[in-house]
Design a protein around this motif. Structure first.
Motif, PDB file in Angstrom:
ATOM      1  N   GLY A 237       9.802 -90.227  25.627  1.00  0.00           N
ATOM      2  CA  GLY A 237       9.620 -91.172  24.525  1.00  0.00           C
ATOM      3  C   GLY A 237       8.230 -91.743  24.418  1.00  0.00           C
ATOM      4  O   GLY A 237       8.004 -92.722  23.686  1.00  0.00           O
TER       5      GLY A 237
ATOM      6  N   SER B 117       4.544 -96.719  25.269  1.00  0.00           N
ATOM      7  CA  SER B 117       5.719 -96.477  26.105  1.00  0.00           C
ATOM      8  C   SER B 117       6.991 -96.652  25.288  1.00  0.00           C
ATOM      9  O   SER B 117       7.012 -97.357  24.275  1.00  0.00           O
ATOM     10  N   PRO B 118       8.079 -96.025  25.732  1.00  0.00           N
ATOM     11  CA  PRO B 118       9.353 -96.185  25.010  1.00  0.00           C
ATOM     12  C   PRO B 118       9.851 -97.627  25.131  1.00  0.00           C
ATOM     13  O   PRO B 118       9.595 -98.298  26.142  1.00  0.00           O
TER      14      PRO B 118
END
Length: 315
Positions: free
Chosen positions: A258, A281-282
């Motif tokens: 992700g 970042s996810p």
């Protein structure tokens, strides 16, 4: 132009106007005249003689880039001291580049509302191209540290050393050499016709955006393979060396986790191209990766001969 000033002391106004017309020698006279005041400001802010000297040299390079932005030539002294003060503050913060590229031309520091004068736009483009033409006269090693220091967010000696894989002392030495050499090159190239640095940067920014879009689709390697030399290596922040396919696999792994990259800056010369990108970042794992990554591409005959990656530390 300097010959006209042999019999008398030129005013700041005269020196600024001559420098804006491309007289590098007059710009040198202006900087020499105000050097003591610039150094005093730097010493007061930084409190260290060596750091203050570096800051004044940094400011001199900024002045070379921005002299066309000075609207009031009679206010050169305060303007120079303001640049030194801002440079010192940036050194203390170490969060932004000492000198930023501006693909549309150098932003005017006292810019008024309304559309820019076409003549001003042309003048700013000419100054930018003058600087980048001189930059091409540096050796690749000197050009790389200069590009990082003045045109990216990797501005501290420690971060430049980590990215380049050299000692901090070598970074300082190369920057000192580059500043001296760049000043000479700017003076010697003042009368030449220069290439369009903006077009080069624009081409590489378009390419960078295309590559990152392909990476987000999982097609990084097929997209860039023809632009890489067969034996080109990737040097990772840990010092690990891999090939292009490993880099593609790492991209795919980040993609599945992700992680996305958002391009923020591209700085380009004929042999060195630097990308900066935010690492996103996810949402479920906001600390998955560092806040940003810097890509330093070395080119040979227009193809990538090597890539160094650097993760920007968390603030």
């Amino acid at each position: 132009m300097l010959d006209h000033f042999v019999q008398r002391e030129p005013s700041d106004h005269e020196l600024v106007r001559a420098a804006q017309a491309g007289e590098a020698g007059c710009l040198g006279l202006l900087l020499d005249r105000h050097r003591a005041g610039m150094y005093a400001v730097a010493l007061a802010v930084l409190g260290d003689a060596l750091e203050a000297e570096d800051a004044v040299q940094d400011a001199a390079i900024i002045v070379l880039r921005r002299i066309g932005a000075l609207r009031d030539p009679g206010a050169a002294g305060p303007w120079l001291r303001m640049i030194v003060r801002n440079t010192c503050r940036a050194r203390l913060r170490r969060t932004s580049a000492v000198l930023l590229p501006d693909p549309a031309g150098t932003a005017l520091m006292d810019r008024q509302d309304g559309p820019p004068d076409p003549a001003e736009v042309l003048e700013r483009h000419a100054l930018r191209d003058w600087v980048w033409t001189a930059m091409e006269g540096l050796t690749p090693a000197l050009r790389l540290v200069t590009m990082l220091r003045y045109f990216t967010d990797v501005t501290s000696y420690e971060d430049i050393a980590a990215l380049c894989g050299i000692p901090v002392g070598t970074v300082r030495s190369r920057l000192n050499q580059a500043r001296t050499k760049l000043t000479d090159l700017l003076a010697s190239s003042a009368e030449r016709v220069h290439g369009d640095a903006g077009a080069l940067a624009a081409r590489h920014r378009t390419l960078a955006a295309e590559v990152l879009r392909s990476a987000h689709r999982g097609d990084y390697v097929p997209t860039v393979a023809e632009r890489w030399l067969p034996r080109a290596e990737v040097t990772w922040p840990t010092g690990k060396r891999t090939d292009l396919r490993y880099l593609g696999g790492a991209f795919d792994r980040d993609l599945s986790d992700g992680v996305r990259q958002r391009l923020t800056r591209v700085v380009a010369s004929r042999e060195i191209v630097i990308w900066q990108a935010d690492l996103i970042s996810p949402p479920q794992n906001p600390s998955h990766c560092p806040p940003g990554v810097v890509w330093v591409h070395s080119l040979k005959d227009g193809r990538v001969s090597g890539l160094r990656l650097f993760h920007q530390p968390r603030g």
